[in-house]
Design a protein around this motif. Structure first.
Motif, PDB file in Angstrom:
ATOM      1  N   TYR A 145       5.583  17.967  10.599  1.00  0.00           N
ATOM      2  CA  TYR A 145       6.764  17.040  11.738  1.00  0.00           C
ATOM      3  C   TYR A 145       5.635  15.988  12.935  1.00  0.00           C
ATOM      4  CZ  TYR A 145       6.912  21.753  13.562  1.00  0.00           C
ATOM      5  OH  TYR A 145       6.355  23.336  14.042  1.00  0.00           O
ATOM      6  N   VAL A 146       6.337  15.412  13.855  1.00  0.00           N
ATOM      7  CA  VAL A 146       5.573  15.218  14.607  1.00  0.00           C
ATOM      8  C   VAL A 146       6.647  15.398  15.922  1.00  0.00           C
ATOM      9  CG1 VAL A 146       5.256  13.507  15.968  1.00  0.00           C
ATOM     10  CG2 VAL A 146       4.891  13.210  14.142  1.00  0.00           C
ATOM     11  N   VAL A 147       6.385  16.348  16.989  1.00  0.00           N
ATOM     12  CA  VAL A 147       7.263  16.371  17.815  1.00  0.00           C
ATOM     13  C   VAL A 147       6.740  15.235  19.767  1.00  0.00           C
ATOM     14  CG1 VAL A 147       7.580  17.730  20.496  1.00  0.00           C
ATOM     15  CG2 VAL A 147       7.252  18.759  17.790  1.00  0.00           C
ATOM     16  N   VAL A 156      13.889  19.990  12.872  1.00  0.00           N
ATOM     17  CA  VAL A 156      13.155  20.260  11.293  1.00  0.00           C
ATOM     18  C   VAL A 156      13.953  21.215   9.624  1.00  0.00           C
ATOM     19  CG1 VAL A 156      11.069  21.185  10.185  1.00  0.00           C
ATOM     20  CG2 VAL A 156      10.755  20.754  12.606  1.00  0.00           C
ATOM     21  N   ALA A 157      14.109  21.864  10.463  1.00  0.00           N
ATOM     22  CA  ALA A 157      15.100  21.897   8.899  1.00  0.00           C
ATOM     23  C   ALA A 157      16.405  21.399   8.892  1.00  0.00           C
ATOM     24  CB  ALA A 157      15.959  23.793   9.568  1.00  0.00           C
ATOM     25  N   LYS A 195       8.448  13.394  26.156  1.00  0.00           N
ATOM     26  CA  LYS A 195       8.883  11.673  26.892  1.00  0.00           C
ATOM     27  C   LYS A 195       9.951  12.891  28.633  1.00  0.00           C
ATOM     28  CE  LYS A 195       9.283   6.808  27.946  1.00  0.00           C
ATOM     29  NZ  LYS A 195       9.747   5.632  27.214  1.00  0.00           N
ATOM     30  N   GLY A 196       9.017  12.643  28.950  1.00  0.00           N
ATOM     31  CA  GLY A 196       9.893  13.346  30.265  1.00  0.00           C
ATOM     32  C   GLY A 196      10.912  14.800  30.099  1.00  0.00           C
ATOM     33  N   LEU A 197      12.313  14.201  30.142  1.00  0.00           N
ATOM     34  CA  LEU A 197      12.552  15.919  29.666  1.00  0.00           C
ATOM     35  C   LEU A 197      13.247  15.394  28.328  1.00  0.00           C
ATOM     36  CD1 LEU A 197      14.748  16.701  33.435  1.00  0.00           C
ATOM     37  CD2 LEU A 197      12.983  17.771  32.604  1.00  0.00           C
ATOM     38  N   ARG A 198      12.464  14.785  27.212  1.00  0.00           N
ATOM     39  CA  ARG A 198      13.758  14.414  26.715  1.00  0.00           C
ATOM     40  C   ARG A 198      12.182  15.101  25.363  1.00  0.00           C
ATOM     41  NH1 ARG A 198      17.205  11.354  24.227  1.00  0.00           N
ATOM     42  NH2 ARG A 198      17.146  10.613  22.041  1.00  0.00           N
ATOM     43  N   VAL A 199      13.008  15.713  24.463  1.00  0.00           N
ATOM     44  CA  VAL A 199      12.426  15.890  23.097  1.00  0.00           C
ATOM     45  C   VAL A 199      12.367  15.310  21.601  1.00  0.00           C
ATOM     46  CG1 VAL A 199      11.074  17.626  21.644  1.00  0.00           C
ATOM     47  CG2 VAL A 199      11.097  18.157  24.324  1.00  0.00           C
ATOM     48  N   THR A 200      11.708  14.477  21.167  1.00  0.00           N
ATOM     49  CA  THR A 200      11.780  14.226  19.693  1.00  0.00           C
ATOM     50  C   THR A 200      11.362  14.538  18.343  1.00  0.00           C
ATOM     51  OG1 THR A 200      12.530  11.841  20.846  1.00  0.00           O
ATOM     52  CG2 THR A 200      12.099  11.543  19.183  1.00  0.00           C
ATOM     53  N   VAL A 201      11.994  15.234  17.406  1.00  0.00           N
ATOM     54  CA  VAL A 201      10.963  15.463  16.747  1.00  0.00           C
ATOM     55  C   VAL A 201      11.837  14.723  15.343  1.00  0.00           C
ATOM     56  CG1 VAL A 201      11.418  17.433  14.795  1.00  0.00           C
ATOM     57  CG2 VAL A 201      12.071  18.177  17.715  1.00  0.00           C
ATOM     58  N   SER A 202      10.637  14.004  14.951  1.00  0.00           N
ATOM     59  CA  SER A 202      10.982  13.873  13.227  1.00  0.00           C
ATOM     60  C   SER A 202       9.693  14.106  12.370  1.00  0.00           C
ATOM     61  CB  SER A 202      10.644  12.000  13.964  1.00  0.00           C
ATOM     62  OG  SER A 202       9.283  12.303  13.686  1.00  0.00           O
ATOM     63  N   LEU A 203       9.974  12.947  11.244  1.00  0.00           N
ATOM     64  CA  LEU A 203       8.987  14.046   9.998  1.00  0.00           C
ATOM     65  C   LEU A 203       7.850  12.824  10.062  1.00  0.00           C
ATOM     66  CD1 LEU A 203      11.289  14.802   7.265  1.00  0.00           C
ATOM     67  CD2 LEU A 203      10.278  16.620   8.739  1.00  0.00           C
ATOM     68  N   GLU A 204       6.864  13.504   9.622  1.00  0.00           N
ATOM     69  CA  GLU A 204       5.133  12.584   9.929  1.00  0.00           C
ATOM     70  C   GLU A 204       5.183  12.092   9.120  1.00  0.00           C
ATOM     71  OE1 GLU A 204       0.827  13.935  11.161  1.00  0.00           O
ATOM     72  OE2 GLU A 204       1.496  13.991   8.413  1.00  0.00           O
ATOM     73  N   THR A 205       4.814  10.410   8.703  1.00  0.00           N
ATOM     74  CA  THR A 205       4.731   9.555   7.702  1.00  0.00           C
ATOM     75  C   THR A 205       3.773   9.266   8.038  1.00  0.00           C
ATOM     76  OG1 THR A 205       5.854   7.578   9.845  1.00  0.00           O
ATOM     77  CG2 THR A 205       6.963   8.874   8.703  1.00  0.00           C
ATOM     78  N   ASP A 206       3.447   8.471   6.481  1.00  0.00           N
ATOM     79  CA  ASP A 206       2.300   7.599   6.639  1.00  0.00           C
ATOM     80  C   ASP A 206       2.157   6.253   6.898  1.00  0.00           C
ATOM     81  OD1 ASP A 206       1.675   9.463   3.215  1.00  0.00           O
ATOM     82  OD2 ASP A 206       1.394   9.905   5.024  1.00  0.00           O
ATOM     83  N   ASP A 260       8.477   5.905  15.345  1.00  0.00           N
ATOM     84  CA  ASP A 260       8.409   7.222  15.632  1.00  0.00           C
ATOM     85  C   ASP A 260       7.293   8.049  15.617  1.00  0.00           C
ATOM     86  OD1 ASP A 260      11.069   5.936  13.256  1.00  0.00           O
ATOM     87  OD2 ASP A 260      11.117   6.406  15.777  1.00  0.00           O
ATOM     88  N   GLY A 261       6.323   8.354  15.283  1.00  0.00           N
ATOM     89  CA  GLY A 261       5.771   9.405  16.027  1.00  0.00           C
ATOM     90  C   GLY A 261       4.284   9.661  14.781  1.00  0.00           C
ATOM     91  N   TYR A 262       3.488   8.360  15.265  1.00  0.00           N
ATOM     92  CA  TYR A 262       2.404   8.267  14.268  1.00  0.00           C
ATOM     93  C   TYR A 262       0.965   8.312  15.296  1.00  0.00           C
ATOM     94  CZ  TYR A 262      -0.822   6.678  11.321  1.00  0.00           C
ATOM     95  OH  TYR A 262      -2.208   6.581   9.846  1.00  0.00           O
TER      96      TYR A 262
END
Length: 381
Positions: free
Chosen positions: A10-12, A75-76, A15-26, A31-33
């Motif tokens: 997963y990718v975290v 993540v869950a 940005k500032g006070l905002r934390v975004t969680v997403s699954l890693e993609t190819d 969204d986090g590559y």
């Protein structure tokens, strides 16, 4: 299950006070590559020396901060299957720890730490011994303790202080059941009561006790009744609360019980405190329990053969100085109060002599009403 958890990536993004969680993609996406490999390849030909790595490695721990916990929770939600399998595994093996080993782990930590305390206080002159325990049914029920100290007080003393806490002796035999402790305030009565409770508790769990020698009963229970602050929720008043608490203690007491009472019934009259205290001592004696009763009602110390009078002593040469020793002795009455009054010149003879030594001031006060009357007449005229 381990393989399923190992495949989660997963990718975290922060940005500032905002934390975004997403699954890693190819595929690259906003969204986090991870573009770090492409950037490194692009600028590789311009590199002149090895760059310092700023990658930090997370260590494996059994605890998480609230931020880490929130990230894992998200993540869950994104990939629930491996976590559902983990939850089912935990539910199926909730009792994998042997309860005997769990209790041993907890208790051995206490014993090891207590032995550290014994070592530290022994170096400062506090005596410790393994007590002789009186089992239920033993024909010889007499108890005797020498030089017991309060561990809380001993630990509170700074390491560099002179000496150690004052130790005290106590004993009971035959029909004696209750040690009635009286004497001046701040003389060591409550400290003595605490030290007795600590001794019986430590003896019951198999620890060395803070005394030079001890022969005591194996306590089946240890109950205390120390004064506590009134709360707004207590609608019955302090006296009623005291009676309810001591009734609960006496109801469950038996021949192996140890009952510690400190300054009870301080909110009522002397006559009521004596009447109620007498009933309590009679109940303790009837159940053949052992008690320590710290009180300002000295009459309780002479009720009969079931009581032992003990007094927080003062220096014979200076009765205003406390020694913090609690001795087996008859009540001293108002001896300490009289000594204080004499010290500060407040006894009847001293006050009379002081008044007689100032006759002018006395005559002036006697003549004041007459002078005040003359002044009033002159003002009216």
């Amino acid at each position: 299950m381990d393989r399923g958890l190992a495949t989660i990536r997963y990718v975290v993004r922060i940005k500032g006070l905002r934390v975004t969680v997403s699954l890693e993609t190819d595929q690259p996406s906003d969204d986090g590559y991870d573009y770090s490999a492409q950037v490194a390849d692009t600028f590789a030909r311009l590199q002149q020396m090895a760059a310092k790595s700023h990658v930090s490695k997370l260590t494996d721990t059994t605890s998480m901060s609230y931020v880490e916990s929130d990230i894992l929770d998200r993540v869950a939600r994104l990939d629930p299957a491996p976590f559902d399998a983990l939850r089912r595994f935990c539910d199926d093996h909730t009792d994998f720890l042997d309860p005997v080993l769990v209790r041993f782990d907890e208790e051995v930590q206490f014993f090891l730490r207590y032995l550290d305390v014994v070592t530290r206080l022994s170096a400062r002159g506090v005596s410790f011994c393994h007590p002789e325990l009186i089992e239920p049914g033993d024909p010889d029920r007499d108890e005797q303790v020498e030089d017991v100290v309060d561990l809380a007080l001993a630990l509170a003393l700074a390491p560099g202080t002179d000496g150690r806490p004052v130790g005290n002796d106590f004993a009971r035999s035959g029909a004696e059941r209750v040690l009635v402790v009286s004497g001046p305030n701040q003389g060591g009565k409550s400290t003595f009561c605490r030290s007795v409770g600590q001794l019986y508790h430590l003896a019951a769990i198999g620890c060395p006790v803070p005394a030079r020698s001890a022969r005591v009963r194996l306590a089946s229970s240890i109950d205390t009744h120390f004064e506590r602050q009134e709360e707004s929720a207590d609608v019955g008043g302090k006296l009623e609360n005291d009676l309810r608490r001591i009734h609960a203690v006496l109801s469950r007491a038996d021949a192996g019980s140890v009952i510690l009472i400190n300054e009870m019934f301080s909110s009522t009259t002397l006559a009521d405190a004596e009447f109620l205290g007498t009933k309590i001592i009679e109940q303790i004696a009837a159940k053949e329990a052992f008690g320590v009763y710290v009180t300002f009602v000295e009459a309780l110390a002479t009720l009969g053969q079931e009581t032992v009078s003990m007094v927080s002593a003062t220096d014979p040469e200076d009765p205003t100085r406390r020694t913090f020793q609690v001795l087996r002795s008859a009540p001293t009455g108002h001896h300490y109060a009289k000594a204080l009054a004499e010290r500060y010149g407040l006894v009847r003879g001293a006050v009379t002599d002081a008044i007689e030594a100032r006759p002018a001031a006395v005559e002036l006060d006697r003549d004041r009403p007459a002078r005040q009357g003359r002044h009033d007449q002159e003002a009216n005229s």
